[in-house]
Enzyme design. Structure first.
Site, PDB file in Angstrom:
ATOM      1  N   HIS A 174      22.095  58.847  14.159  1.00 52.02           N
ATOM      2  CA  HIS A 174      22.225  57.437  14.537  1.00 52.02           C
ATOM      3  C   HIS A 174      20.838  56.831  14.819  1.00 52.02           C
ATOM      4  CE1 HIS A 174      23.864  53.834  16.381  1.00 52.02           C
ATOM      5  NE2 HIS A 174      23.143  54.064  17.461  1.00 52.02           N
ATOM      6  N   GLU A 195      16.511  54.892  20.639  1.00 50.55           N
ATOM      7  CA  GLU A 195      17.135  53.907  21.536  1.00 50.55           C
ATOM      8  C   GLU A 195      16.165  53.524  22.668  1.00 50.55           C
ATOM      9  OE1 GLU A 195      19.936  52.310  21.021  1.00 50.55           O
ATOM     10  OE2 GLU A 195      21.000  53.558  19.566  1.00 50.55           O
ATOM     11  N   ASN A 206      22.061  45.606  19.843  1.00 47.80           N
ATOM     12  CA  ASN A 206      22.335  45.976  18.445  1.00 47.80           C
ATOM     13  C   ASN A 206      21.106  45.822  17.546  1.00 47.80           C
ATOM     14  OD1 ASN A 206      25.018  46.547  18.996  1.00 47.80           O
ATOM     15  ND2 ASN A 206      25.624  44.413  18.747  1.00 47.80           N
ATOM     16  N   ARG A 260      24.601  40.962  25.405  1.00 45.91           N
ATOM     17  CA  ARG A 260      24.733  42.388  25.046  1.00 45.91           C
ATOM     18  C   ARG A 260      24.442  42.630  23.569  1.00 45.91           C
ATOM     19  NH1 ARG A 260      29.136  46.789  27.278  1.00 45.91           N
ATOM     20  NH2 ARG A 260      28.282  48.558  26.138  1.00 45.91           N
ATOM     21  N   LYS A 308      31.576  51.245  26.573  1.00 41.88           N
ATOM     22  CA  LYS A 308      32.128  51.238  25.209  1.00 41.88           C
ATOM     23  C   LYS A 308      32.646  52.626  24.896  1.00 41.88           C
ATOM     24  CE  LYS A 308      29.522  47.657  22.793  1.00 41.88           C
ATOM     25  NZ  LYS A 308      28.499  47.416  21.759  1.00 41.88           N
ATOM     26  N   GLU A 314      30.176  41.820  25.309  1.00 37.38           N
ATOM     27  CA  GLU A 314      29.342  41.520  24.135  1.00 37.38           C
ATOM     28  C   GLU A 314      29.683  40.175  23.494  1.00 37.38           C
ATOM     29  OE1 GLU A 314      28.352  45.021  21.699  1.00 37.38           O
ATOM     30  OE2 GLU A 314      28.316  43.661  19.985  1.00 37.38           O
ATOM     31  N   HIS A 317      23.704  50.930  10.736  1.00 39.81           N
ATOM     32  CA  HIS A 317      25.110  51.256  10.489  1.00 39.81           C
ATOM     33  C   HIS A 317      25.367  51.433   8.981  1.00 39.81           C
ATOM     34  CE1 HIS A 317      29.451  50.865  10.753  1.00 39.81           C
ATOM     35  NE2 HIS A 317      29.381  49.909   9.852  1.00 39.81           N
ATOM     36  N   ARG A 330      47.759  54.685  30.578  1.00 42.06           N
ATOM     37  CA  ARG A 330      47.111  53.362  30.667  1.00 42.06           C
ATOM     38  C   ARG A 330      45.837  53.403  31.519  1.00 42.06           C
ATOM     39  NH1 ARG A 330      52.544  51.551  30.861  1.00 42.06           N
ATOM     40  NH2 ARG A 330      53.087  50.722  28.822  1.00 42.06           N
ATOM     41  N   HIS A 373      20.672  47.885  14.442  1.00 42.66           N
ATOM     42  CA  HIS A 373      21.937  48.593  14.235  1.00 42.66           C
ATOM     43  C   HIS A 373      22.718  48.119  13.011  1.00 42.66           C
ATOM     44  CE1 HIS A 373      21.072  50.350  18.064  1.00 42.66           C
ATOM     45  NE2 HIS A 373      22.223  50.981  18.131  1.00 42.66           N
ATOM     46  N   LYS A 389      19.876  48.486  30.632  1.00 46.39           N
ATOM     47  CA  LYS A 389      21.267  48.390  30.148  1.00 46.39           C
ATOM     48  C   LYS A 389      22.173  47.841  31.248  1.00 46.39           C
ATOM     49  CE  LYS A 389      24.688  50.089  27.157  1.00 46.39           C
ATOM     50  NZ  LYS A 389      25.120  51.015  26.152  1.00 46.39           N
TER      51      LYS A 389
HETATM   52  N1  GLY Z   1      25.117  50.748  22.336  1.00 48.02           N
HETATM   53  C1  GLY Z   1      25.224  49.347  22.425  1.00 48.02           C
HETATM   54  C2  GLY Z   1      26.031  48.866  23.579  1.00 48.02           C
HETATM   55  O1  GLY Z   1      26.416  49.644  24.434  1.00 48.02           O
HETATM   56  O2  GLY Z   1      26.330  47.698  23.641  1.00 48.02           O
END
Ligand code: GLY
Length: 355
Positions: A264, A187, A244, A240, A145, A236, A251, A123, A247, A226
């Site tokens: 990517h 990025e 994207n 946040r 993430k 998000e 994607h 956990r 993206h 960031k």
């Molecule tokens: N790569 C996008 C984020 O970390 O929210």
């Protein structure tokens, strides 16, 4: 805490992003961090292991901390539940406990996979990021993430799990192939587009030599952006989402070609340009913005043209996007360089925007 960019995601959870040339040779700065652990398990891949693994292990062992290593094959296909299961088996073989830690040494795949395993084993055990690609240094190693892919899509299983520390050595980028470096530049350009006109202009105006000299500052600027974004919105639910930008279409391109045709960053590059052409035509974005994006992408060896795609297949991928909430998705558009805006839309509006 060591010096660096201090991230405070919750009132009681802080960590530092340390961007510093040569830090991989000076891990004694982290004596107090490693001193807490009986052992660390370092997860890395077959490309990174010969370059940095022994160097990192030797230094950590000097703090009286035992090390174990797990070396995975490079590439997106390692970011799977079956690889996670293999890693759990190694963790139990090494008798990993909650007084130990996991280190991710490598790019985005290693970071996301190692973080996911650390977040779920027992956990949650402590987790330290040592990103060695530009993409991981400016984006994926920060913000918590972590996850793995399913055959139906990228990052469909995962969690938010913040690292204890992020250790960034810009010197590790010297060994990257151009295409992988440019992958991360997409990025970096994204941060300029959505948040920081000064960064965009620096990238736009500087020569390649000037940019190389200033890379440490550029990385730190991206990490600071960031940090600001995730401190306000870790999960998000709002701000946040601006990360994207490019993206949603990116994607689709990655999935459509089964992660083989584009990196990517390349897919995101096409996504950023294409969506801005559309939003400019609709009068949302200041005229001329897409041309500037195109120029900066070309300068950084990144693509901008859309390949031919079958509409039916695009829709199938698009509608499975995990960013959908009910039948609505938020698209990130630019007002102008440095200023983004969120647009919530339904599936029909999205298709009209994307295709
Ligand atoms: N790569 C996008 C984020 O970390 O929210």
């Amino acid at each position: 805490m060591v010096e660096g960019i201090n991230v405070e995601v919750h009132r009681d959870y802080k960590y530092t992003i340390d961007v510093s040339k040569g830090i991989l040779d000076k891990l004694e700065r982290y004596r107090n961090l490693f001193f807490r652990y009986e052992k660390v398990v370092i997860i890395t891949d077959e490309n990174v292991a010969p370059l940095y693994l022994k160097k990192v292990e030797r230094q950590i062992e000097k703090f009286g901390c035992k090390t174990q290593e797990i070396i995975i094959p490079p590439g997106e296909s390692s970011k799977s539940l079956s690889m996670a299961e293999e890693i759990y088996h190694h963790f139990s073989e090494y008798n990993l406990t909650r007084s130990d830690a996991v280190i991710a040494l490598g790019g985005g795949v290693v970071g996301d996979l190692a973080g996911f395993c650390a977040s779920t084993y027992l956990r949650g055990v402590d987790f330290i990021q040592i990103p060695t690609t530009l993409l991981a240094q400016v984006d994926s190693s920060i913000g918590g993430k972590v996850g793995v892919n399913l055959t139906k899509g990228k990052n469909l299983v995962g969690s938010f799990y913040q690292p204890k520390s992020v250790i960034v050595d810009p010197r590790s980028l010297k060994t990257l192939k151009d295409r992988i470096f440019n992958d991360g530049m997409a990025e970096v350009i994204k941060y300029g587009c959505i948040y920081d006109k000064t960064l965009f202009n620096k990238l736009y105006q500087s020569t390649a030599e000037e940019l190389t000299k200033d890379l440490e500052n550029t990385i730190a600027t991206c990490c600071s952006i960031k940090k600001e974004v995730i401190e306000e919105d870790e999960r998000e639910t709002g701000l946040r989402k601006i990360l994207n930008f490019g993206h949603t279409l990116g994607h689709v391109l990655e999935t459509y070609f089964n992660y083989q045709k584009y990196t990517h960053g390349e897919a995101v590059a096409i996504g950023m340009y294409h969506i801005t052409v559309k939003s400019e035509k609709k009068g949302i974005t200041k005229y001329g913005t897409s041309d500037k994006i195109k120029e900066i992408l070309i300068k950084n060896g990144l693509p901008y043209t859309m390949p031919y795609l079958e509409q039916e297949k695009i829709e199938e991928i698009l509608f499975r996007d995990k960013k959908f909430s009910g039948d609505k998705i938020t698209l990130v558009l630019l007002k102008e360089i440095g200023e983004s805006v969120l647009y919530s839309m339904d599936k029909n509006q999205l298709v009209e925007f994307i295709i």
